[in-house]
Design a protein around this motif. Structure first.
Motif, PDB file in Angstrom:
ATOM      1  N   PHE A   1       3.170   5.893   0.929  1.00  9.74           N
ATOM      2  CA  PHE A   1       2.191   5.627   0.574  1.00  9.74           C
ATOM      3  C   PHE A   1       1.654   6.176  -0.485  1.00  9.74           C
ATOM      4  O   PHE A   1       0.670   5.493  -1.377  1.00  9.74           O
ATOM      5  CB  PHE A   1       0.994   5.628   1.780  1.00  9.74           C
ATOM      6  CG  PHE A   1      -0.396   5.076   1.459  1.00  9.74           C
ATOM      7  CD1 PHE A   1      -0.803   3.865   1.386  1.00  9.74           C
ATOM      8  CD2 PHE A   1      -1.396   5.897   1.055  1.00  9.74           C
ATOM      9  CE1 PHE A   1      -1.999   3.294   0.889  1.00  9.74           C
ATOM     10  CE2 PHE A   1      -2.628   5.752   0.743  1.00  9.74           C
ATOM     11  CZ  PHE A   1      -2.940   4.412   0.826  1.00  9.74           C
ATOM     12  N   SER A   2       1.669   7.504  -0.377  1.00  3.08           N
ATOM     13  CA  SER A   2       0.902   8.224  -1.686  1.00  3.08           C
ATOM     14  C   SER A   2       1.547   7.805  -2.974  1.00  3.08           C
ATOM     15  O   SER A   2       0.941   7.603  -4.069  1.00  3.08           O
ATOM     16  CB  SER A   2       1.316   9.707  -1.329  1.00  3.08           C
ATOM     17  OG  SER A   2       0.742  10.224  -0.101  1.00  3.08           O
TER      18      SER A   2
ATOM     19  N   GLN B   1       0.204   4.398  -3.959  1.00  7.11           N
ATOM     20  CA  GLN B   1      -1.429   4.633  -4.335  1.00  7.11           C
ATOM     21  C   GLN B   1      -1.393   5.060  -5.696  1.00  7.11           C
ATOM     22  O   GLN B   1      -2.142   4.537  -6.551  1.00  7.11           O
ATOM     23  CB  GLN B   1      -1.888   5.523  -3.309  1.00  7.11           C
ATOM     24  CG  GLN B   1      -3.535   5.664  -3.624  1.00  7.11           C
ATOM     25  CD  GLN B   1      -3.979   6.728  -2.440  1.00  7.11           C
ATOM     26  OE1 GLN B   1      -3.166   7.961  -2.474  1.00  7.11           O
ATOM     27  NE2 GLN B   1      -5.180   6.877  -2.074  1.00  7.11           N
ATOM     28  N   ARG B   2      -0.659   5.973  -5.950  1.00  6.74           N
ATOM     29  CA  ARG B   2      -0.596   6.663  -7.422  1.00  6.74           C
ATOM     30  C   ARG B   2      -0.194   5.741  -8.499  1.00  6.74           C
ATOM     31  O   ARG B   2      -0.899   5.633  -9.620  1.00  6.74           O
ATOM     32  CB  ARG B   2       0.083   7.979  -7.554  1.00  6.74           C
ATOM     33  CG  ARG B   2       0.030   8.681  -8.749  1.00  6.74           C
ATOM     34  CD  ARG B   2      -1.428   9.430  -8.880  1.00  6.74           C
ATOM     35  NE  ARG B   2      -2.147   8.775  -9.747  1.00  6.74           N
ATOM     36  CZ  ARG B   2      -3.533   8.995  -9.488  1.00  6.74           C
ATOM     37  NH1 ARG B   2      -4.081   9.590  -8.581  1.00  6.74           N
ATOM     38  NH2 ARG B   2      -4.552   8.117  -9.997  1.00  6.74           N
TER      39      ARG B   2
ATOM     40  N   CYS C   1     -10.195  11.774  -3.733  1.00  4.51           N
ATOM     41  CA  CYS C   1      -9.604  10.830  -4.993  1.00  4.51           C
ATOM     42  C   CYS C   1     -10.353  11.120  -6.187  1.00  4.51           C
ATOM     43  O   CYS C   1      -9.810  11.368  -7.235  1.00  4.51           O
ATOM     44  CB  CYS C   1      -9.646   9.486  -4.721  1.00  4.51           C
ATOM     45  SG  CYS C   1      -8.629   8.789  -3.040  1.00  4.51           S
TER      46      CYS C   1
ATOM     47  N   PHE D   1      -5.554  -4.725  -0.628  1.00  8.84           N
ATOM     48  CA  PHE D   1      -5.072  -4.268   0.503  1.00  8.84           C
ATOM     49  C   PHE D   1      -5.542  -5.499   1.701  1.00  8.84           C
ATOM     50  O   PHE D   1      -4.841  -5.586   2.699  1.00  8.84           O
ATOM     51  CB  PHE D   1      -6.075  -3.151   1.236  1.00  8.84           C
ATOM     52  CG  PHE D   1      -7.100  -3.427   1.861  1.00  8.84           C
ATOM     53  CD1 PHE D   1      -7.295  -3.848   3.205  1.00  8.84           C
ATOM     54  CD2 PHE D   1      -8.258  -2.867   1.214  1.00  8.84           C
ATOM     55  CE1 PHE D   1      -8.635  -4.025   3.594  1.00  8.84           C
ATOM     56  CE2 PHE D   1      -9.669  -2.969   1.867  1.00  8.84           C
ATOM     57  CZ  PHE D   1      -9.791  -3.504   2.921  1.00  8.84           C
TER      58      PHE D   1
ATOM     59  N   SER E   1      -7.902   4.075  -5.420  1.00 10.57           N
ATOM     60  CA  SER E   1      -7.522   4.786  -4.488  1.00 10.57           C
ATOM     61  C   SER E   1      -7.928   5.356  -3.181  1.00 10.57           C
ATOM     62  O   SER E   1      -7.519   5.345  -2.127  1.00 10.57           O
ATOM     63  CB  SER E   1      -7.108   6.319  -5.323  1.00 10.57           C
ATOM     64  OG  SER E   1      -6.079   6.010  -6.420  1.00 10.57           O
TER      65      SER E   1
ATOM     66  N   ALA F   1      -3.006   3.065  -8.832  1.00  8.64           N
ATOM     67  CA  ALA F   1      -4.348   3.750  -9.498  1.00  8.64           C
ATOM     68  C   ALA F   1      -3.893   3.801 -11.236  1.00  8.64           C
ATOM     69  O   ALA F   1      -4.821   3.658 -11.802  1.00  8.64           O
ATOM     70  CB  ALA F   1      -4.595   4.918  -8.967  1.00  8.64           C
TER      71      ALA F   1
ATOM     72  N   THR G   1     -12.805   9.708   1.300  1.00  4.55           N
ATOM     73  CA  THR G   1     -11.618   9.361   0.469  1.00  4.55           C
ATOM     74  C   THR G   1     -11.964   9.477  -1.026  1.00  4.55           C
ATOM     75  O   THR G   1     -11.326   9.775  -1.870  1.00  4.55           O
ATOM     76  CB  THR G   1     -10.725   8.012   0.963  1.00  4.55           C
ATOM     77  OG1 THR G   1     -11.727   7.100   0.915  1.00  4.55           O
ATOM     78  CG2 THR G   1     -10.232   8.230   2.140  1.00  4.55           C
TER      79      THR G   1
ATOM     80  N   ALA H   1      -9.332  -3.385  -5.373  1.00  3.44           N
ATOM     81  CA  ALA H   1      -8.833  -2.697  -4.005  1.00  3.44           C
ATOM     82  C   ALA H   1      -8.971  -3.488  -2.694  1.00  3.44           C
ATOM     83  O   ALA H   1      -8.039  -3.523  -2.137  1.00  3.44           O
ATOM     84  CB  ALA H   1      -9.331  -1.169  -3.947  1.00  3.44           C
TER      85      ALA H   1
ATOM     86  N   LEU I   1      -7.976   2.035  -0.860  1.00  4.65           N
ATOM     87  CA  LEU I   1      -6.362   1.925  -0.256  1.00  4.65           C
ATOM     88  C   LEU I   1      -6.241   3.074   0.782  1.00  4.65           C
ATOM     89  O   LEU I   1      -5.776   2.737   1.942  1.00  4.65           O
ATOM     90  CB  LEU I   1      -5.507   2.079  -1.263  1.00  4.65           C
ATOM     91  CG  LEU I   1      -5.466   0.585  -2.349  1.00  4.65           C
ATOM     92  CD1 LEU I   1      -4.150   0.775  -3.263  1.00  4.65           C
ATOM     93  CD2 LEU I   1      -5.363  -0.634  -1.361  1.00  4.65           C
ATOM     94  N   GLY I   2      -6.637   4.342   0.585  1.00  3.30           N
ATOM     95  CA  GLY I   2      -6.408   5.443   1.255  1.00  3.30           C
ATOM     96  C   GLY I   2      -7.205   5.179   2.714  1.00  3.30           C
ATOM     97  O   GLY I   2      -6.568   5.403   3.859  1.00  3.30           O
TER      98      GLY I   2
END
Length: 374
Positions: free
Chosen positions: A334-335, A338-339, A276, A241, A359, A342, A272, A237, A362-363
């Motif tokens: 972004f969601s 992200q999913r 998550c 990023f 996740s 992951a 987060t 992760a 990144l969040g």
């Protein structure tokens, strides 16, 4: 600021609601997008009324009393910043402020005759920046496979069960609505000093905690930790990023964390992780075919319930958190990314813990990098 600092001609893009100054700034140009919240439209109209209407003649610029409010069709709050037409109109306004004695037609002609090579070079650079970002994202599955090969992977995902999806949807809906009602009393994470993100993170913490409490028996039963995969997921992760953030910062946007934002990142990360973890438990293990599509659809509905609660809080409860609805498109994009990331990592490592940390990191990065500090 433009009232107290002498300027040739300030330009206000999507101005926020504010107390009107006693004296309007000289030669003020205001842009307002069609699809902005009504409160921002009213703020722009208030500036128009306070200025006494539109004045854009050469003598108005010479006497520093020019004003114009321009509505942009099809524009949102953030698209105005990337609109080439807005930039061109701003250039013409600036030229009129600096050279009020020259006719607007002559100034426009000089701007329009700027070397075409410069414009084309800008387009080509933008296209190259986008293609470079796509190239980095294309490398993601290959890198995730490398991470799985280093860890050795697992033969099967240890999380074999998940709560009923219908029950989880109801829990998130109730927890989100209860959360925004409680937040009318105060924002517990306000000490983070991140505009609107302190509100969003407070809600995520409440919802995540509720889900973990409701599913605590299943956590003990079906969630054995796999330390190596979790560590590799966290490292992956950070690499992801940092790579994407470095490219964006170099080519497209200011996406690199400075010292105050790194401190916020560290403070956001535990929150987060809680959210998550709850989300991953609710979604359950990866499958294939229709069951995987259903799982992704449930994820979208869960996130939509959260964003809908924030929207209702702004429009109905007057929460004042306008930045969350304004960033809805970016939060949704972004969601989804992200999913997908992951799930790709979880598929290769068969580790829910790796997906959670991936996740969460990144969040935390997205919130620390995007939302303004106060």
């Amino acid at each position: 600021m433009a009232v107290h600092i002498p300027l040739a001609g300030p330009i206000a893009i999507s101005p926020a609601p504010m107390a009107l100054p006693q004296r309007m700034p000289s030669n003020l140009l205001v842009f307002s997008g069609q699809y902005e919240p009504a409160i921002l439209h009213r703020a722009a109209e208030a500036l128009l009324q306070a200025s006494g209407g539109t004045r854009a003649q050469p003598e108005d610029f010479a006497q520093k009393r020019a004003f114009d409010l321009r509505h942009t069709a099809g524009a949102t709050h953030t698209s105005l910043l990337l609109d080439r037409n807005i930039a061109h109109q701003s250039e013409r306004w600036i030229m009129q402020c600096l050279f009020p004695t020259i006719s607007p037609e002559t100034l426009a002609l000089n701007l329009d005759l700027a070397p075409y090579a410069v414009a084309n070079k800008g387009r080509h650079r933008f296209a190259g920046s986008i293609l470079g970002l796509i190239g980095i994202l294309i490398l993601f599955p290959f890198c995730a496979t490398l991470v799985a090969s280093v860890s050795g992977g697992l033969h099967a995902d240890p999380l074999l069960h998940h709560p009923l999806y219908a029950l989880s949807l109801a829990e998130v809906a109730v927890a989100s609505l209860a959360g925004v009602l409680l937040l009318t009393l105060g924002i517990p994470l306000k000490f983070l000093h991140i505009y609107s993100a302190d509100y969003l993170l407070s809600l995520l913490l409440m919802v995540g905690t509720v889900l973990l409490v409701f599913n605590r028996k299943q956590i003990k039963k079906d969630w054995p930790p796999h330390v190596l995969n979790a560590i590799l997921g966290a490292v992956f992760a950070f690499v992801t990023f940092l790579a994407v953030g470095a490219w964006l910062n170099w080519q497209l946007d200011d996406a690199w964390l400075n010292a105050p934002r790194w401190l916020r990142f560290a403070a956001i990360l535990p929150i987060t992780i809680i959210f998550c973890a709850a989300e991953e438990i609710v979604l359950g293990p990866l499958h294939s075919g229709r069951r995987r599509a259903l799982r992704f659809g449930i994820f979208l509905v869960l996130r939509f319930e959260l964003f809908l609660a924030c929207g209702l809080a702004y429009y109905e409860l007057r929460s004042g958190q306008v930045l969350i609805p304004l960033l809805a498109v970016f939060l949704a994009a972004f969601s989804v990314a992200q999913r997908i990331g992951a799930d790709a990592l979880r598929k290769r490592t068969a580790s829910g813990a790796a997906a959670i940390l991936f996740s969460a990191i990144l969040g935390a990065y997205f919130i620390a990098a995007v939302f303004p500090l106060t």
